[in-house]
Design an enzyme around this catalytic site. Structure first.
Site, short mmCIF file in Angstrom:
data_model
loop_
_atom_site.label_atom_id
_atom_site.label_comp_id
_atom_site.label_asym_id
_atom_site.label_seq_id
_atom_site.Cartn_x
_atom_site.Cartn_y
_atom_site.Cartn_z
N ASP A 1 0.79 -1.23 0.00
CA ASP A 1 0.00 0.00 0.00
C ASP A 1 0.83 1.29 0.00
O ASP A 1 0.57 2.20 -0.78
CB ASP A 1 -0.96 0.00 1.20
CG ASP A 1 -1.96 1.13 1.14
OD1 ASP A 1 -2.41 1.46 0.03
OD2 ASP A 1 -2.31 1.69 2.19
N CYS B 1 -22.50 6.30 -4.71
CA CYS B 1 -21.43 7.11 -4.10
C CYS B 1 -22.01 8.39 -3.51
O CYS B 1 -22.65 9.17 -4.23
CB CYS B 1 -20.36 7.44 -5.14
SG CYS B 1 -19.02 8.47 -4.47
N CYS C 1 -19.43 2.07 -1.85
CA CYS C 1 -19.31 1.50 -3.21
C CYS C 1 -19.03 0.01 -3.18
O CYS C 1 -19.31 -0.70 -4.16
CB CYS C 1 -18.23 2.24 -4.01
SG CYS C 1 -16.55 2.06 -3.38
#
Length: 381
Positions: free
Chosen positions: A134, A198, A243
């Site tokens: 990440d 969203c 989402c």
């Protein structure tokens, strides 16, 4: 040892050490990603948290000159909390996104990848490996897509056939020329549920996200939130799962494979009022193990104040008044004033007026004025 044999041994060892899925990809330049990133930069859609230049993020050999392959891994995490506490009047609760439940995944995945690297080194002494999770330059998602872990959905999450999008990703660049796996076919089709759901319209189009408008990003910022986003925040104190929650590929997906990712309900769904004046030491002890604590307590406390305003929790008013009057941080004082106005009790409005007489910071005074504007709305309604 032949490369194919080594690959098979790596796959088997990966399962032994708790890696749910592994894939192999060529270390070629990510040309398509490079163009997408340039476009993101032009549109100012980047979050600002990205590491490295566009070249470093798309050219593996800039990170490891000997790079021949990239190994991608995925580890599943839960999507449902067992014994989740209820949010009740007087005990309203916030919510950390699912990717921040349990121990910090950066540490867990890095430990798995280091084990995998040591295993490879034992088999191939002259192997050169570079591990990333990440926070590295490479895009975990682009690597995972190329390595056949899953396809990139319209919400930009990697969606795996087995675990949906509820997976953590990491990778290892290596000088070993492994046989690449085949990519997974994109099966979003004409579905646009993530785009429609969203809260802020941050998914501009399929596969393109404006991070500047994304609730998950906004919860991690440290300044004042724009009013339009405060009204969208709800009880989120870190991250956003909308989402992923609406995605048909995640229907019925809930894996509890790794104990380290099991959430402590009192930590991942914490009471909001006690968070307002938590000390640095208490915050580190309680929330430090979560990946969602990486920006410190300030954004989370700001979000907690907004969440209490969202709930119109009158029981929080005395504590919020103390914060508005005495907290040394302007963002926290100002947000407390705005949320007090949103709760809208006579006590709250009186306290805002009283605090304005002593407040010196212009931004905080502006927030106090906005808080008092709710009084007009209350009278009108």
């Amino acid at each position: 040892m032949r490369t194919e044999e080594l690959q098979q041994e790596i796959r088997e060892y990966a399962k032994e050490i708790g890696i749910d899925k592994i894939g192999f990809a060529a270390a070629d330049v990510f040309s398509e990603l490079k163009e997408r990133l340039r476009r993101q930069q032009e549109l100012e859609y980047q979050s600002g948290f990205e590491k490295g230049s566009i070249e470093e993020r798309t050219e593996p050999q800039r990170l490891l000159p000997e790079a021949q392959s990239i190994i991608s891994i995925a580890i599943a995490y839960p999507s449902r909390m067992k014994n989740a506490p209820k949010s009740r009047k007087g005990e309203r609760r916030g919510l950390f996104a699912r990717a921040s439940w349990g121990l910090d995944y950066h540490d867990v995945l890095r430990e798995r990848l280091e084990k995998l690297s040591a295993f490879i080194q034992e088999k191939v002494p002259d192997a050169v490996n570079k591990v990333m999770v990440d926070t590295g330059e490479l895009s975990d998602r682009a690597v995972a897509e190329r390595a056949g872990i899953g396809f990139s959905g319209k919400n930009t999450s990697i969606i795996t056939p087995e675990f949906g999008s509820f997976v953590y990703l990491g990778e290892m660049i290596t000088n070993i020329p492994f046989v690449p796996d085949s990519p997974v076919e994109d099966s979003c089709g004409d579905c646009r549920k993530c785009m429609d759901a969203c809260p802020t319209g941050a998914i501009v189009e399929g596969g393109q996200l404006n991070a500047q408008n994304c609730i998950a990003f906004l919860t991690q910022t440290k300044g004042f939130l724009e009013d339009e986003y405060r009204f969208k925040l709800g009880n989120r104190v870190y991250g956003c799962d909308t989402c992923q929650q609406v995605c048909p590929k995640n229907k019925g997906i809930d894996f509890h494979i790794h104990p380290e990712f099991e959430p402590d309900p009192e930590v991942s769904k914490p009471k909001l009022i006690p968070m307002l004046r938590i000390s640095n030491r208490e915050f580190k002890e309680k929330f430090g193990p979560l990946s969602g604590s990486w920006r410190g307590k300030k954004p989370i406390q700001r979000n907690a104040l907004i969440a209490l305003g969202h709930y119109k929790d009158e029981t929080a008013v005395p504590e919020m008044i103390e914060v508005m009057k005495n907290d040394p941080r302007p963002v926290i004082r100002g947000t407390a004033a705005w949320s007090l106005g949103k709760i809208g009790t006579e006590e709250a409005f009186a306290a805002i007026r009283e605090a304005m007489e002593l407040e010196k910071d212009d931004q905080v005074l502006f927030e106090m004025e906005k808080g008092l504007e709710f009084e007009t709305l209350t009278i009108t309604n």
